[in-house]
Design an enzyme around this catalytic site. Structure first.
Site, PDB file in Angstrom:
ATOM      1  N   GLY A  14       0.816  -1.218   0.000  1.00 48.12           N
ATOM      2  CA  GLY A  14       0.000   0.000   0.000  1.00 48.12           C
ATOM      3  C   GLY A  14       0.849   1.267   0.000  1.00 48.12           C
ATOM      4  O   GLY A  14       1.957   1.276   0.518  1.00 48.12           O
ATOM      5  N   ARG A  18      -2.507   8.770   2.648  1.00 51.88           N
ATOM      6  CA  ARG A  18      -3.202   9.574   3.660  1.00 51.88           C
ATOM      7  C   ARG A  18      -2.410   9.732   4.956  1.00 51.88           C
ATOM      8  O   ARG A  18      -2.759  10.548   5.801  1.00 51.88           O
ATOM      9  CB  ARG A  18      -4.580   8.962   3.961  1.00 51.88           C
ATOM     10  CG  ARG A  18      -5.616   9.373   2.931  1.00 51.88           C
ATOM     11  CD  ARG A  18      -6.996   9.011   3.405  1.00 51.88           C
ATOM     12  NE  ARG A  18      -7.292   7.617   3.140  1.00 51.88           N
ATOM     13  CZ  ARG A  18      -8.193   6.895   3.829  1.00 51.88           C
ATOM     14  NH1 ARG A  18      -8.850   7.444   4.831  1.00 51.88           N
ATOM     15  NH2 ARG A  18      -8.411   5.649   3.526  1.00 51.88           N
ATOM     16  N   GLN A  84       5.479  -6.327  -5.614  1.00 49.17           N
ATOM     17  CA  GLN A  84       4.376  -6.092  -6.551  1.00 49.17           C
ATOM     18  C   GLN A  84       4.772  -4.850  -7.348  1.00 49.17           C
ATOM     19  O   GLN A  84       4.795  -3.749  -6.807  1.00 49.17           O
ATOM     20  CB  GLN A  84       3.063  -5.857  -5.789  1.00 49.17           C
ATOM     21  CG  GLN A  84       1.859  -5.779  -6.695  1.00 49.17           C
ATOM     22  CD  GLN A  84       0.588  -5.323  -5.981  1.00 49.17           C
ATOM     23  OE1 GLN A  84       0.640  -4.758  -4.893  1.00 49.17           O
ATOM     24  NE2 GLN A  84      -0.551  -5.564  -6.609  1.00 49.17           N
ATOM     25  N   ASP A 114      -1.661  -3.477   7.267  1.00 50.57           N
ATOM     26  CA  ASP A 114      -2.113  -2.270   7.969  1.00 50.57           C
ATOM     27  C   ASP A 114      -3.285  -2.578   8.896  1.00 50.57           C
ATOM     28  O   ASP A 114      -4.074  -1.700   9.227  1.00 50.57           O
ATOM     29  CB  ASP A 114      -2.488  -1.173   6.970  1.00 50.57           C
ATOM     30  CG  ASP A 114      -3.589  -1.595   6.016  1.00 50.57           C
ATOM     31  OD1 ASP A 114      -4.058  -2.739   6.113  1.00 50.57           O
ATOM     32  OD2 ASP A 114      -3.986  -0.769   5.167  1.00 50.57           O
ATOM     33  N   TYR A 380      31.872  11.929  27.935  1.00 51.35           N
ATOM     34  CA  TYR A 380      32.000  12.314  26.516  1.00 51.35           C
ATOM     35  C   TYR A 380      32.934  13.510  26.400  1.00 51.35           C
ATOM     36  O   TYR A 380      32.791  14.496  27.133  1.00 51.35           O
ATOM     37  CB  TYR A 380      30.593  12.675  26.005  1.00 51.35           C
ATOM     38  CG  TYR A 380      30.496  12.943  24.535  1.00 51.35           C
ATOM     39  CD1 TYR A 380      31.043  12.064  23.598  1.00 51.35           C
ATOM     40  CD2 TYR A 380      29.823  14.075  24.062  1.00 51.35           C
ATOM     41  CE1 TYR A 380      30.927  12.318  22.245  1.00 51.35           C
ATOM     42  CE2 TYR A 380      29.689  14.326  22.704  1.00 51.35           C
ATOM     43  CZ  TYR A 380      30.252  13.443  21.793  1.00 51.35           C
ATOM     44  OH  TYR A 380      30.126  13.695  20.463  1.00 51.35           O
TER      45      TYR A 380
HETATM   46  C1  UD1 Z   1     -10.392  -4.262   0.616  1.00 47.65           C
HETATM   47  C2  UD1 Z   1     -11.404  -5.315   0.184  1.00 47.65           C
HETATM   48  C3  UD1 Z   1     -12.743  -5.012   0.839  1.00 47.65           C
HETATM   49  C4  UD1 Z   1     -12.587  -5.003   2.344  1.00 47.65           C
HETATM   50  C5  UD1 Z   1     -11.510  -3.991   2.753  1.00 47.65           C
HETATM   51  C6  UD1 Z   1     -11.225  -4.126   4.226  1.00 47.65           C
HETATM   52  C7  UD1 Z   1     -10.769  -6.005  -2.063  1.00 47.65           C
HETATM   53  C8  UD1 Z   1     -11.043  -5.858  -3.499  1.00 47.65           C
HETATM   54  N1  UD1 Z   1     -11.520  -5.290  -1.248  1.00 47.65           N
HETATM   55  O1  UD1 Z   1     -10.852  -3.045   0.090  1.00 47.65           O
HETATM   56  O2  UD1 Z   1     -13.683  -6.011   0.490  1.00 47.65           O
HETATM   57  O3  UD1 Z   1     -13.802  -4.684   2.973  1.00 47.65           O
HETATM   58  O4  UD1 Z   1     -10.289  -4.251   2.042  1.00 47.65           O
HETATM   59  O5  UD1 Z   1     -10.351  -3.104   4.628  1.00 47.65           O
HETATM   60  O6  UD1 Z   1      -9.919  -6.801  -1.691  1.00 47.65           O
HETATM   61  N2  UD1 Z   1      -2.808  -3.915  -1.495  1.00 47.65           N
HETATM   62  C9  UD1 Z   1      -1.639  -4.252  -2.099  1.00 47.65           C
HETATM   63  N3  UD1 Z   1      -1.565  -4.170  -3.477  1.00 47.65           N
HETATM   64  C10 UD1 Z   1      -2.606  -3.757  -4.223  1.00 47.65           C
HETATM   65  C11 UD1 Z   1      -3.805  -3.400  -3.576  1.00 47.65           C
HETATM   66  C12 UD1 Z   1      -3.889  -3.497  -2.207  1.00 47.65           C
HETATM   67  O7  UD1 Z   1      -0.669  -4.642  -1.455  1.00 47.65           O
HETATM   68  O8  UD1 Z   1      -2.455  -3.717  -5.453  1.00 47.65           O
HETATM   69  C13 UD1 Z   1      -2.899  -4.002  -0.036  1.00 47.65           C
HETATM   70  C14 UD1 Z   1      -2.998  -2.636   0.609  1.00 47.65           C
HETATM   71  O9  UD1 Z   1      -1.727  -2.196   1.032  1.00 47.65           O
HETATM   72  C15 UD1 Z   1      -3.883  -2.882   1.800  1.00 47.65           C
HETATM   73  C16 UD1 Z   1      -4.759  -4.037   1.381  1.00 47.65           C
HETATM   74  O10 UD1 Z   1      -4.097  -4.667   0.296  1.00 47.65           O
HETATM   75  O11 UD1 Z   1      -3.150  -3.261   2.941  1.00 47.65           O
HETATM   76  C17 UD1 Z   1      -6.171  -3.612   0.994  1.00 47.65           C
HETATM   77  O12 UD1 Z   1      -6.135  -2.769  -0.113  1.00 47.65           O
HETATM   78  P1  UD1 Z   1      -7.114  -1.544  -0.295  1.00 47.65           P
HETATM   79  O13 UD1 Z   1      -6.873  -0.944  -1.620  1.00 47.65           O
HETATM   80  O14 UD1 Z   1      -7.059  -0.669   0.909  1.00 47.65           O
HETATM   81  O15 UD1 Z   1      -8.526  -2.296  -0.341  1.00 47.65           O
HETATM   82  P2  UD1 Z   1      -9.950  -1.688  -0.016  1.00 47.65           P
HETATM   83  O16 UD1 Z   1     -10.451  -0.948  -1.181  1.00 47.65           O
HETATM   84  O17 UD1 Z   1      -9.941  -1.038   1.302  1.00 47.65           O
END
Ligand code: UD1
Ligand code: CA
Length: 459
Positions: A14, A18, A84, A114, A380
């Protein structure tokens, strides 16, 4: 309890925009430990509860995340790091660890880096659910404010039919309060086959891991939900959420300390670290901060406003109020450290006392030594740090400066106010005082002269 092998994949790629920070989001700390380490600790404790089971750990990071790798290795030196390259969604992130999944047979658990409050017992509960023959289990929670979360669509038998992301959900689906935490557990068999079928034809143009549920069901692979408390899966995206998570974690650590035999006079004013170790019958007064790396024995008293980090306090030690123990401090049994005393990189042996207003740095203080008020080790010289050795039973008079490197022999006396620059032999008295001069009646004459001057001015 499952006896299948476990592969843990923590998603930590991530951006954390923010947080407004130079530090990657997962490296922000809660109770002195990075969020990523909290998640890895939780996963590894859940595995440790069932020690027979071999476990492998992977972390998926953004490119050039060296510090993230270092943090992960602190918990698991053998952790596998996958990069990634582009952030194309949660399923895409899991597939960054394809190589690990391909050669693996057992359960695969996916966690977010997180989500630092997740508890080991909850992870075990999620995993155990697979024993019932499900292909996947997802950790869900009920929220009074589900906006933004994926919703869990279940049937009357409690089976999970699909997960619908907020942006794709119908009004009816948005009214569902059962949400996706993001924590999944899968059977490794056929997992890659399912993940490879996930597309990105959706509102965000991302590869959603949540689509795995529907695809699995089309293959007659069943899915289920395990519920947990919303608080446990709190995701940290901002400094405000970081503060909320910190408070929750502190409450847990205080409860744990009290349950283990520690008295906290004002629990909400005492800050602990995730790795703090405390014995029994310890009293901690209000406004104490215990940083990382602190170990406290039994029957210890920590008075108010003390600050400790990387320090070991053996049994029966008393410190404070207003004591500061910096890294490398070791206080052996029965040591007493009083108010406004700072100690750094020093071992203080059994029964020694440093009761008032001192700085003791890079030093070794022998057993039963008595360090008088205001004693300073001058360690020191502007370039290097030098050691001070104070022998057992030595008595250092108040307001002495011990200019390091220097050794005070066992049982020696140092006269108050001395500046000691040379080694002092055992049992000697050393002092560096200019002789005292007494002038009888001088003060009275002095006052008389000055009073006369003042009286003339007034007249
Ligand atoms: C995701 C879930 C949602 C859930 C929510 C809970 C999906 C599609 N959606 O949504 O159903 O309710 O989390 O918080 O999974 N990350 C990566 N690489 C990426 C994308 C994300 O490492 O390409 C990691 C982020 O760092 C993060 C986590 O995956 O720790 C979740 O990603 P985020 O984009 O925040 O997902 P949400 O839209 O919150
Ligand atoms: Ca999120």
């Amino acid at each position: 309890m499952s006896d299948r092998a476990l592969l843990v994949i923590v998603l930590a790629a991530g951006l954390g925009t923010r947080m407004k920070s130079q530090t990657p989001k997962v490296l922000h700390k809660i109770a002195g430990r990075t969020m990523l380490e909290h998640v890895l600790h939780s996963a590894s404790e859940s595995v440790a509860a069932n020690a027979k089971v071999p476990a492998k750990f992977c972390v998926v990071t953004a490119p050039n995340a060296n510090d993230t790798e270092v943090a992960a290795r602190r918990v698991y030196p053998a952790v596998k790091i996958f990069t990634q390259e582009e952030r194309l969604g949660t399923a895409h992130a899991v597939l960054a660890a394809r190589e690990a999944i391909a050669g693996f047979s057992g359960d695969v658990m996916v966690l977010y880096g997180d989500t630092p409050l997740i508890e080991p017992a909850t992870l075990s509960r999620l995993r155990d659910e697979l024993e019932k023959g499900y292909f996947l289990a997802v950790l869900g929670f009920h929220s009074s404010n589900p906006t933004g979360y994926g919703r869990l669509i279940t049937n009357s038998q409690g089976e999970l039919l699909e997960i619908v992301e907020e942006k794709e959900a119908t009004a009816e689906q948005r009214a569902i309060t059962l949400c996706n935490s993001g924590v999944f557990c899968f059977r490794s068999e056929r997992l890659l086959e399912v993940l490879d079928q996930i597309g990105n034809d959706n509102a965000k143009g991302e590869y959603y891991l949540t689509d795995a549920v529907k695809i699995a069901r089309e293959k007659a692979l069943s899915a289920t939900v395990v519920e947990c408390d919303e608080q446990e899966v709190l995701g940290v995206n901002s400094r405000q959420e970081l503060a909320v998570a910190e408070q929750i974690m502190q409450t847990r650590l205080r409860q744990k300390a009290m349950a283990g035999g520690v008295t906290l006079l004002s629990p909400e004013t005492v800050y602990l670290s995730a790795d703090t170790q405390i014995g029994r019958d310890v009293l901690i007064e209000p406004n104490v901060i215990i940083g990382p790396g602190v170990k406290i024995g039994d029957n210890v008293i920590i008075r108010g406003f003390s600050h400790l980090e990387n320090a070991v306090l053996h049994d029966d030690v008393q410190i404070g109020p207003f004591a500061r123990l910096r890294p490398g401090t070791e206080l052996r049994q029965g040591v007493k450290v009083g108010n406004f005393v700072e100690i750094k990189n020093a071992e203080v042996c059994e029964g020694a006392k440093i009761s008032h207003l001192s700085y003791i740095g890079d030093a070794h203080v022998g057993a039963e030594a008595n360090i008088g008020a205001g004693t300073i080790t001058c360690n020191y010289d502007g370039f290097n740090k030098h050691p001070t050795e104070i022998g057992a039973g030595a008595f250092i008079g108040s307001n002495s400066a011990l200019v390091a490197p220097v050794t005070i022999g066992e049982g020696a006396y140092i006269g108050s106010g001395s500046v000691i620059t040379k080694d002092v032999p055992p049992a000697a008295l050393s002092l560096t005082r200019t002789p005292q001069i007494d002038r009888p009646g001088w003060a009275d004459k002095f006052r008389a002269i000055h009073k006369a001057g003042h009286d003339r001015k007034k007249a």
